[in-house]
Scaffold this active site. Structure first.
Site, PDB file in Angstrom:
ATOM      1  N   SER A  20     -63.499 -77.355   4.555  1.00  0.00           N
ATOM      2  CA  SER A  20     -63.963 -78.607   5.127  1.00  0.00           C
ATOM      3  C   SER A  20     -63.879 -78.588   6.653  1.00  0.00           C
ATOM      4  CB  SER A  20     -63.099 -79.734   4.566  1.00  0.00           C
ATOM      5  OG  SER A  20     -63.628 -80.965   4.950  1.00  0.00           O
TER       6      SER A  20
ATOM      7  N   ASP B  29     -73.366 -77.423   0.493  1.00  0.00           N
ATOM      8  CA  ASP B  29     -71.955 -77.389   0.074  1.00  0.00           C
ATOM      9  C   ASP B  29     -71.624 -76.560  -1.172  1.00  0.00           C
ATOM     10  OD1 ASP B  29     -69.310 -78.448   0.765  1.00  0.00           O
ATOM     11  OD2 ASP B  29     -69.414 -79.552  -1.114  1.00  0.00           O
TER      12      ASP B  29
ATOM     13  N   LYS C 205     -66.930 -83.489  -6.071  1.00  0.00           N
ATOM     14  CA  LYS C 205     -66.052 -82.324  -6.171  1.00  0.00           C
ATOM     15  C   LYS C 205     -65.466 -82.182  -7.573  1.00  0.00           C
ATOM     16  CE  LYS C 205     -66.068 -80.628  -1.879  1.00  0.00           C
ATOM     17  NZ  LYS C 205     -66.982 -79.738  -1.292  1.00  0.00           N
TER      18      LYS C 205
ATOM     19  N   LYS D 101     -70.257 -75.811   7.558  1.00  0.00           N
ATOM     20  CA  LYS D 101     -71.267 -75.494   6.535  1.00  0.00           C
ATOM     21  C   LYS D 101     -72.498 -76.395   6.669  1.00  0.00           C
ATOM     22  CE  LYS D 101     -68.536 -76.322   3.012  1.00  0.00           C
ATOM     23  NZ  LYS D 101     -67.337 -76.661   3.804  1.00  0.00           N
ATOM     24  N   THR D 102     -72.246 -77.698   6.691  1.00  0.00           N
ATOM     25  CA  THR D 102     -73.353 -78.647   6.726  1.00  0.00           C
ATOM     26  C   THR D 102     -74.104 -78.551   8.053  1.00  0.00           C
ATOM     27  OG1 THR D 102     -72.148 -80.113   5.235  1.00  0.00           O
ATOM     28  CG2 THR D 102     -73.944 -81.098   6.478  1.00  0.00           C
TER      29      THR D 102
ATOM     30  N   ARG E  45     -68.381 -90.139   7.197  1.00  0.00           N
ATOM     31  CA  ARG E  45     -69.358 -89.343   6.448  1.00  0.00           C
ATOM     32  C   ARG E  45     -70.671 -90.061   6.288  1.00  0.00           C
ATOM     33  NH1 ARG E  45     -68.144 -84.043   4.119  1.00  0.00           N
ATOM     34  NH2 ARG E  45     -65.892 -83.851   4.352  1.00  0.00           N
TER      35      ARG E  45
ATOM     36  N   ARG F 205     -60.476 -86.927  -0.124  1.00  0.00           N
ATOM     37  CA  ARG F 205     -60.006 -86.605  -1.466  1.00  0.00           C
ATOM     38  C   ARG F 205     -58.485 -86.637  -1.513  1.00  0.00           C
ATOM     39  NH1 ARG F 205     -60.320 -81.874  -2.236  1.00  0.00           N
ATOM     40  NH2 ARG F 205     -61.274 -81.321  -0.249  1.00  0.00           N
TER      41      ARG F 205
ATOM     42  N   HIS G  69     -68.314 -72.236  -2.672  1.00  0.00           N
ATOM     43  CA  HIS G  69     -68.213 -73.383  -1.760  1.00  0.00           C
ATOM     44  C   HIS G  69     -68.895 -72.967  -0.461  1.00  0.00           C
ATOM     45  CE1 HIS G  69     -65.586 -76.404   0.648  1.00  0.00           C
ATOM     46  NE2 HIS G  69     -66.653 -76.993   0.161  1.00  0.00           N
TER      47      HIS G  69
END
Ligand SMILES: Nc1ncnc2c1ncn2[C@@H]1O[C@H](COP(=O)(O)OP(=O)(O)O)[C@@H](O)[C@H]1O
Ligand SMILES: C=C(OP(=O)(O)O)C(=O)O
Ligand SMILES: [Mn+2]
Length: 543
Positions: free
Chosen positions: A240, A259, A202, A244-245, A324, A60, A222
């Site tokens: 990031s 997410d 996002k 989390k994932t 990704r 991003r 988030h």
């Protein structure tokens, strides 16, 4: 599978200012993949997964994210470096340029929605210049049934035109050729000049992060979420790369999402999305089997390098560290079909502390929980160049500042209240470095982090003894099944206590400095939740 029709609908897209376009509506993933390969915009791995490159932008561009400042947003948004204003007039001018650019082209339209909890469902129509951007949207947003597609009308529109680079940014009030702009009044997310797919997801997340708390009394977060066999929900906040994932993909628990989630006034945690977007750098089947196996036809790989025999080389970061994959959530075996569940029993704050001074696991008091949520700390290793080892602390309020249009205190107040009402346990997990016999300069092993989380979820840390870290004030368990006891107190993992203390005080000081801007809004309890010590104090009395 969804509506597979290909309809020519030049007429209807004219309402968006798109003239003479050939529009492909809701193409199947297979078809989008075929078109991408035929147009030589991507290629397939040995197992048939589509792989593309996003071009100049592989992440991003937060500095080019704007919100239209108008009657709806002016008094609501926390304007500043994160939420930068652009005028309605400039937005309209730029939107005209984008639609002019897209006119006459072959475009891909996707009708989907966000917010799995039916009451909050929000329809999103996405028009993309590129076929694989459309596959990303298929994977990441929720997929309406065929019946629902027949009567679809959108709440929000995304226009995604990576090929349009603004030639004169200053004339439109933006910074450079690429941009990502949210217009709350017209309900449009406008993406130009960047093909990084994360901008679309996002962008909608940022929109929901204002609408849901302001209009629906829902706390947007988030975080990732999963639920155990007893219906015990857990959520994992983190910036990031903090895990989390990775950590929410747990074969023993049903995945809710990786997410973005909402926490409703009726005690429900629901996913905003319908897919996952995992990092694949250094991915191995052994370490992360669920994610590895989700990479199969239908998934979309981004910016990975292929090795000689035609398979992705996940160790190769020569395009970017931020390689990704997106896939629909059903590529994971054990999922919560509804994508929502009850109030959490445990909340994890994930932080990747590259200084190696935060304990790998600690239990937070309510004051500490609020303090750490508002702080949103993580740290990154400065660079990949040899010899540069000094990490950079990074504070991002609510563990997601780039996506939060409101003042962090708003989200903080909502979370504190909900945590209290739900009687939830809050834990800080350092998924970063541990500087001692368990790896000088290396990250805490994923298997240990998983063991800590499993122990917590099984209630195995409810009855062990804790001791307080003298610098951060955090309560560290003295024992955790599956984890070497010595590593639970980070001071033990350093060769010299003095070196640990020096580094820890340095980080504590960064916490205090960062918190200054929030201190006037924080209660005494929250302020006392911060590190106990900074450089002005002496430690001897505590050790
Ligand atoms: N101890 C650990 N805990 C969590 N992730 C780890 C750990 N050690 C290494 N990793 C790696 O860190 C990355 C975490 O990324 P991810 O789960 O995608 O983060 P997020 O979803 O928060 O952006 C993954 O590549 C994972 O393999
Ligand atoms: C997709 C993103 O989120 P995360 O790294 O938290 O998965 C992102 O920040 O662009
Ligand atoms: Mn993630």
């Amino acid at each position: 599978m969804n509506n597979l029709q290909t309809v020519e609908t030049q007429v209807s897209l004219e309402i968006y200012g798109l003239k003479n376009v050939t529009a492909h509506w809701n193409l199947s993933p297979e078809k989008l993949q075929q078109i991408t390969v035929d147009k030589k915009m991507g290629k397939e791995t040995k197992n048939g997964t589509l792989s593309i490159n996003t071009g100049k932008f592989t992440g991003r561009s937060p500095q080019d994210r704007f919100i239209v400042k108008d009657d709806y947003t002016a008094d609501k948004v926390w304007w500043g470096k994160t939420n930068k204003p652009v005028s309605t007039e400039n937005f309209n001018k730029l939107k005209n340029e984008v639609t002019k650019y897209l006119s006459g082209k072959e475009l891909y339209v996707r009708d989907g929605y966000v917010c799995a909890e039916p009451e909050f469902r929000t329809n999103i129509r996405t028009v993309t210049e590129l076929p694989w951007s459309n596959l990303f949207v298929y994977n990441m947003f929720l997929r309406p049934s065929e019946k629902e597609l027949e009567n679809f009308s959108e709440d929000w529109l995304i226009l995604c035109a990576p090929g349009y680079v603004c030639p004169d940014p200053a004339a439109y009030g933006i910074r450079q050729g690429n941009f990502s702009i949210i217009n709350f009044t017209d309900k449009i997310a406008l993406v130009g000049g960047s093909a990084y797919t994360g901008e679309m997801k996002k962008g909608i997340f940022s929109a929901l992060n204002l609408i849901l708390p302001v209009e629906k009394n829902v706390l947007p977060m988030h975080c990732s979420a999963n639920v155990g066999k007893k219906g015990d929900t857990a959520i994992f906040f983190g910036l990031s790369g903090t895990g989390k994932t990775t950590l929410s993909a747990d074969p023993d628990r049903k995945l809710i999402g990786d997410d973005e989630h909402g926490w409703t006034a009726d005690n429900t945690i629901f996913n905003f999305e319908g897919g996952c977007y995992a990092k694949v750098i250094d991915l191995t089947e052994e370490k992360e089997p669920d994610i590895f196996r989700a990479i199969r036809p239908g998934a979309l790989l981004e910016n990975v390098v292929f090795n000689a025999d035609g398979d992705p080389d996940y160790l190769d970061s020569s395009i970017t560290q931020n390689t990704r994959v997106s896939y629909p959530i059903y590529h994971i075996d054990n999922i919560q079909e509804t994508l929502y569940a009850n109030n959490p029993k445990n909340i994890f704050f994930l932080t990747c502390d590259a200084f190696g001074v935060l304990p790998p696991v600690s239990k937070l008091t309510p004051g500490q929980a609020a303090y750490h949520f508002i702080s949103g700390y993580t740290a990154k290793v400065a660079g990949t160049e040899a010899g540069i080892t000094e990490p950079v602390p990074s504070f991002s309020a609510c563990f997601g500042e780039p996506f939060m249009p409101l003042h962090p205190a708003k989200y903080g107040e909502m979370l504190s209240k909900k945590m209290q009402e739900a009687g939830v346990n809050v834990w800080l997990i350092n998924t970063g470095w541990s500087a001692g016999p368990y790896g000088v300069g290396s990250r805490i092993k994923l298997k240990y982090t998983r063991a800590m989380i499993t122990a917590i979820l099984n209630g195995e840390l409810d009855h062990v003894d804790y001791e307080q870290n003298p610098i951060f004030g955090l309560f560290m368990p003295k024992y955790c099944p599956g984890v070497p006891t010595e590593m639970l107190d980070p001071m033990n993992t350093w060769l010299q206590k003095g070196a640990y203390i020096g580094k820890a005080i340095q980080l504590a000081h960064s916490f205090h400095l960062n918190f200054e801007k929030f201190a006037h809004q924080a209660t005494q309890q929250i302020i006392e939740g911060g590190p106990l010590i900074d450089e002005h104090h002496h430690l001897e009395e505590h050790i």
